[in-house]
Design an enzyme around this catalytic site. Structure first.
Site, PDB file in Angstrom:
ATOM      1  N   LYS A  48       0.864  -1.177   0.000  1.00 12.43           N
ATOM      2  CA  LYS A  48       0.000   0.000   0.000  1.00 12.43           C
ATOM      3  C   LYS A  48       0.907   1.235   0.000  1.00 12.43           C
ATOM      4  O   LYS A  48       1.996   1.206   0.597  1.00 12.43           O
ATOM      5  CB  LYS A  48      -0.867  -0.045   1.262  1.00 12.43           C
ATOM      6  CG  LYS A  48      -1.951   1.016   1.353  1.00 12.43           C
ATOM      7  CD  LYS A  48      -2.787   0.790   2.630  1.00 12.43           C
ATOM      8  CE  LYS A  48      -3.914   1.799   2.766  1.00 12.43           C
ATOM      9  NZ  LYS A  48      -4.733   1.533   3.988  1.00 12.43           N
ATOM     10  N   SER A 100      -9.636   1.418   2.880  1.00 12.11           N
ATOM     11  CA  SER A 100      -8.756   2.216   2.047  1.00 12.11           C
ATOM     12  C   SER A 100      -7.668   1.409   1.341  1.00 12.11           C
ATOM     13  O   SER A 100      -7.051   1.906   0.393  1.00 12.11           O
ATOM     14  CB  SER A 100      -8.086   3.295   2.907  1.00 12.11           C
ATOM     15  OG  SER A 100      -7.232   2.691   3.868  1.00 12.11           O
ATOM     16  N   SER A 141      -9.809  -1.018   7.102  1.00 16.36           N
ATOM     17  CA  SER A 141      -9.211  -0.757   5.782  1.00 16.36           C
ATOM     18  C   SER A 141      -8.467  -1.929   5.157  1.00 16.36           C
ATOM     19  O   SER A 141      -8.101  -1.859   3.989  1.00 16.36           O
ATOM     20  CB  SER A 141      -8.266   0.444   5.857  1.00 16.36           C
ATOM     21  OG  SER A 141      -9.005   1.637   5.790  1.00 16.36           O
TER      22      SER A 141
END
Lengths: 482, 462, 95
Positions: free
Chosen positions: A76, A151, A175
């Site tokens: 990420k 996310s 997330s």
């Protein structure tokens, strides 16, 4: 296409796969397929190829650094990696190249993992759809008109589409688990303090936790093994020893007790989601688990407490984006203008909204009514779980999300509706507990559904065991076109 | 009659090798931005890692001032934007500080009560130029204790005495280097005036006071300003004012016009600070200046000499190693101070060992050298570290002590100066000095003067 | 709970965010709606409940006071929007 990180590791171990071949296969798939998904923000091909070559030699010499030596992994884009642009999905960090590695990244590299690139995310991890990325949304491989969740949407989409066998994400209110659920892969949020947060760009420090995503439970266990453990650079990381998750994984689930909280099977839950989750629970029961009705009476307050705590911490964590030492700076004649314009230009709408909310919640006259009260409610939520565990519950089961993946743009005009979709995942963050999402079926439209298990502090082993059992009986499908 | 009320907040840099939350050096004077890392630059993703030594020093100060040491204290964030504050917040302690209460003993004044002592990180430094401001973050994250005194001081003199006593105590504790010029000991003053019968007046915070003289001047100016303003029927506004020592005035800070709202909340990147009773017990507290002074006075050292010695911890340390307290005091305020005034000696790197001073004293006690010879030996010792016996030898300072040899010289002097001898016997006793001097001249200064005195007296009948 | 534009402006100033008039309007409405939802916490009985500000293990080990190498000045300044090879440069600070 590779099916699971566990299989990849086994293939490498047997010599049936070579790290460089594996990397090239991933790069080829990314080149061919990621235009549709936009999971990746950038690739680190050059360093990845060098790392894979080194791993080839170690594998050939049968001297791997770990079980994941040579496995391609993507990150990420909130993990700092020395010399690699790290944006956190924000325009304010566009072009920013950190001079140091996050501890989790350094540990992955020390284990021989090959870092392939950086994945899309909601700006500063604020969002549940990856639509808040400053660099455009990521799409769900099961239906390109839908979001992958967020996310860590880039992480989940890349893993679910088989672009990489594993990825790291972060989970502040769901997330990792929510996008894993909406994309049909496994995602684990470890106990707060199990994995170092050093070098991971903060959203809300008391809630953020680093965790792995993979197609399979074994893969998640392998990644956790390589990143877990105390770090002197993060004093919130725990000194507790890290067990061997691979061994715990193989133990039977017979005799374990699973709590079923009535508050998390309540209104707003999609009927198809509930059916799939209950079917997974029934399979666990067949395997010898006991299902026990429990109550988490304060869980309905979790979203409110979460949005106060998370935004308050975020408003402070994001003060460093001031245009002085790194990142975007607006042209301005005075210091005040420079701050205000830099931040106005650099942050997206949702980030600004949350900074405003958090600043308000901490400001004079409101602290006690909002922030302090939220932290007290947090204590109550943690107590609810403690009481369940004290009564013999080994893990608490629920859906990961109330619905399957929603359409792009569907909730973007309504912040509150978006916030409410985190209803099942947020309690684990508030209580600091580990949680895992495992695929457990599909809705009629062919969209994946996930079941969530939340465990005792530092008892990731039991969660992985249960998750392994839950994944065994599930229907296996591949997203069309991937 | 309006009565001033003053409370002081002192920021003292802790004497650690590294910063409070990272391993960067705290050394003063390095080129800008050369002692920095992701943590003290506030880079995205960096986290604070508390330095154990910082806690140790805060506990030491807390024990020395009889504060209550908190077994569990909490870090907070103080949020505000400023270019030299990299994270946009300062990590400090707010409602649960590491030390509460306590007092500082101020000689000649009284015990001044403390509100609290808490730990925090320093900010960087901004240099303001025409085209813009330059930010140096070497100082960012340097460990500080803030010592908050109760508002009980009544004049600028009291404030200055308190500060001197506090500074000296911290230096003795090894907590702070006491260096005001380098900014490692800084002071803010809260000043108000009120009628003694009425409640306290509105206080004004004075910042940027970096010498004892400026403390007095700034406070005096501010008291006068407030008294004058009230005399004109104006109200005092609660504000922060900056002291300008060039103009000797205080003025309101423009950047602080906006009401401060620091939005304090518990720092989520650090666990609460837990200090066990065993740890607190294990922290050693060196003797404080007032205890050392009391010891010197009890040993018969003159009060003025004791003040001089205790006023500099290096002198006090030397004194403690010299033995014989009175003689050591004389040495320090005598020969050593002279050498210091003449810049012949560096107190931080003495050329001699304390034991060598005792050697010189022993030479005098044995009659080998005279008191004049001792002065010469000590001066050389202080300057070069040369062993006393060697100086005596090289400079021929040893006295002639052989009575037969001295007697022969006495005979010769009496033969040469019969009339002076006669006058002495007739009662002009002051001539003894002349006769001894003549004998010394004969002996090239190496005669033992007391032996010569005795010989002349014996010969001339008293 | 209603929140007016003056409050929005005050909070934006604290957070150093320049907002357009349209944004002020929008945030006043959206924050009002979110705060309205958050009001539900007022109904929870939290008397005699301690706040949970740290969810991890207390009493972690501290760092020893040993220097470790940081960044070179070039590295420290590399990402700065404006610097003069020695220091970060910002618009002139007025005290």
């Amino acid at each position: 296409m590779v099916s699971g990180l566990g299989e990849v590791a086994a293939g490498l171990s047997k010599g049936a796969l070579q790290p460089s071949e594996l990397l090239e296969a991933c790069l080829t798939r990314i080149a061919a397929l990621d235009d549709k998904l936009h999971a990746f923000l950038r690739l680190t091909e050059r360093t990845a190829r060098a790392a894979a070559k080194a791993a080839d030699l170690r594998r050939a010499a049968r001297q791997p650094l770990s079980a994941i030596d040579g496995v391609p992994i993507a990150l990420k884009d909130n993990f700092c990696m020395e010399g690699v642009e790290t944006t956190c999905g924000s325009r304010i960090l566009q072009g920013y190249v950190p001079p140091y590695d996050a501890t989790a990244v350094a540990r992955l590299e020390a284990a021989g993992a090959v870092i392939v690139g950086k994945l899309n995310m909601d700006e500063f991890a604020m969002g549940s759809s990856t639509e808040n990325s400053a660099f455009g949304p990521t799409r769900n491989p099961w239906d390109l008109s839908r979001t992958p969740g967020g996310s860590s949407g880039g992480s989940a989409a890349a893993v679910a589409a088989g672009l990489v066998p594993g990825a790291l994400g972060t989970d502040t209110g769901g997330s990792i688990r929510q996008p894993a659920s909406l994309c049909g892969c496994v995602g684990l949020k470890p106990t707060y303090g199990r994995v170092s947060r050093y070098g991971v760009i903060a959203f809300a420090s008391s809630l953020d936790q680093v965790g792995p995503l993979a197609p399979d439970v074994q893969g998640v266990a392998l990644l956790l093994q390589s990143i877990a453990g105390q770090d002197e650079r993060d004093q919130t990381s725990s000194a507790r020893p890290v067990p061997s998750y691979g061994e715990l994984l193989e133990k039977s689930v017979r005799g374990l007790t699973i709590g079923v909280p009535k508050e998390l099977f309540a209104e707003g839950l999609d009927g198809q989601v509930e059916r799939a989750v209950r079917a997974a629970m029934a399979r666990l029961e067949e395997d010898g688990c006991t299902l026990k009705p429990i109550s988490l009476p304060n869980a309905p307050h979790a979203i409110a407490a979460y949005y106060l705590v998370a935004t308050a911490e975020a408003s402070s964590n994001l003060a460093r984006y001031d245009g002085v030492r790194f990142g975007h700076r607006a042209q301005a004649d005075s210091l005040l203008e420079m701050y205000q314009a830099t931040r106005a230009e650099g942050f997206g709408a949702e980030v600004k909204r949350r900074i405003m909310l958090g600043t308000y919640a901490l400001s004079a006259g409101y602290y006690d009514a909002y922030y302090l009260r939220a932290q007290k409610v947090r204590t109550l939520i943690r107590r609810d779980f403690e009481q369940a565990f004290a009564a013999g519950v080994d893990a608490v089961v629920s859906p990961t999300c109330p619905t399957t993946a929603f359409r792009l743009g569907e909730k973007s005009g309504e912040p509150l509706a978006m916030y409410l979709s985190d209803v099942y995942t947020v309690p684990a963050n508030l209580a600091g507990l580990p949680g895992i999402s495992v695929p457990c079926g599909f809705d009629q439209g062919g969209l994946p559904i996930g079941v969530q298990l939340v465990g005792r502090p530092f008892d990731e082993g039991t969660l992985l065991r249960l998750a392994r059992a839950a994944e065994r009986g599930r229907e296996q499908r591949t997203p069309e076109g991937f | 009659m309006l009565q001033p009320v003053i409370g002081l907040e002192v920021h003292a840099q802790l004497l650690t090798r590294t910063k409070i939350f990272c391993g960067c050096s705290t050394a003063f004077g390095a080129p800008p931005n050369t002692q920095v890392c992701p943590v003290c630059l506030g880079l995205p993703g960096a986290l604070p890692a508390l330095n154990r030594a910082v806690v140790e020093l805060a506990v030491r100060a807390g024990k020395a001032f009889a504060c209550r040491i908190a077994g569990r204290s909490v870090w907070s964030r103080k949020n505000y934007f400023y270019p030299d504050l990299p994270k946009g917040y300062q990590i400090t302690q707010f409602d649960l500080p590491i030390c509460a209460g306590g007092a500082v003993d101020v000689p000649g004044l009284r015990k001044v009560q403390l509100t609290r002592i808490h730990l925090e990180e320093d900010a960087g430094k901004s240099v303001h130029a025409e085209g813009g401001s330059e930010v140096d973050l070497n100082r960012s994250g340097v460990p500080l204790i803030e010592i908050v005194g109760e508002p009980v001081l009544r004049s600028s003199e009291e404030a200055s005495e308190y500060l001197k006593a506090l500074r000296l105590a911290l230096v003795y504790l090894g907590v702070n280097d006491g260096n005001l010029e380098e900014g490692s000991f800084r002071c803010d003053a809260n000043v108000s005036v009120h009628e003694p019968s009425a409640k306290l007046g509105t206080r004004v915070e004075l910042k940027n006071i970096n010498s004892f003289r400026f403390v007095r001047q700034a406070i005096d100016y501010e008291i006068a300003r407030q008294v004058a303003a009230l005399g004109r029927g104006e109200r005092i506004i609660q504000e922060t004012r900056l002291y300008d020592h060039e103009k000797n005035e205080t003025r309101a800070m423009r950047s602080k016009e906006e009401a401060n709202d620091y939005r304090y909340f518990p720092e989520p990147d650090l666990p609460p600070l837990v200090v066990s009773p065993a740890w607190i017990d294990a922290v050693q507290v060196p003797r404080l200046p007032n205890e050392i002074t009391a010891g010197l006075l009890a040993a018969g050292v003159a009060p003025a000499d004791a003040r001089t010695i205790v006023g500099d911890p290096r002198l006090a340390a030397l004194h403690a190693r010299l033995g014989d307290p009175r003689r050591a005091a004389h040495f320090i305020v005598g020969e050593l101070s002279r050498a210091l005034n003449d810049r012949e000696v560096n107190l931080d790197a003495l050329a001699f060992e304390p034991a060598q001073v005792a050697e010189a004293w022993a030479l005098q006690d044995a009659g080998t050298i005279s008191s004049t010879g001792l002065k010469e030996v000590l001066a050389e010792l202080i300057r070069t570290g040369k062993p006393p016996a060697q100086t005596v030898l090289e400079r021929g300072l040893a006295q002639v002590q052989d009575l037969a040899a001295l007697d022969a010289v006495v005979d010769a002097v009496l033969a040469r100066y019969p009339s002076e001898a006669g006058k002495y016997q007739a009662g002009k006793k002051t001539l003894l000095g002349f006769l001894v001097g003549a004998a010394m001249k004969e002996l090239k200064g190496k005669g033992n003067p007391s032996a010569l005195n005795a010989l002349f007296r014996a010969r001339l009948g008293g | 709970m209603a929140i007016d534009r003056a409050q929005v402006r005050h909070v934006a100033r604290l957070a150093r965010l320049r907002l357009s008039a349209a944004e002020e309007e929008l945030y006043a409405a959206q924050l009002g709606a979110v705060l309205g939802y958050l009001e539900r916490l007022a109904a929870v009985d939290v008397s005699s409940v301690e706040p949970l500000s740290f969810a991890g293990d207390e009493g972690s080990s501290l760092r020893e006071d040993v220097a470790r190498s940081g960044l070179s000045r070039e590295q420290a300044l590399a990402a700065a929007p404006q610097h003069d090879a020695q220091a970060f440069v910002v618009p002139r600070i007025i005290e």
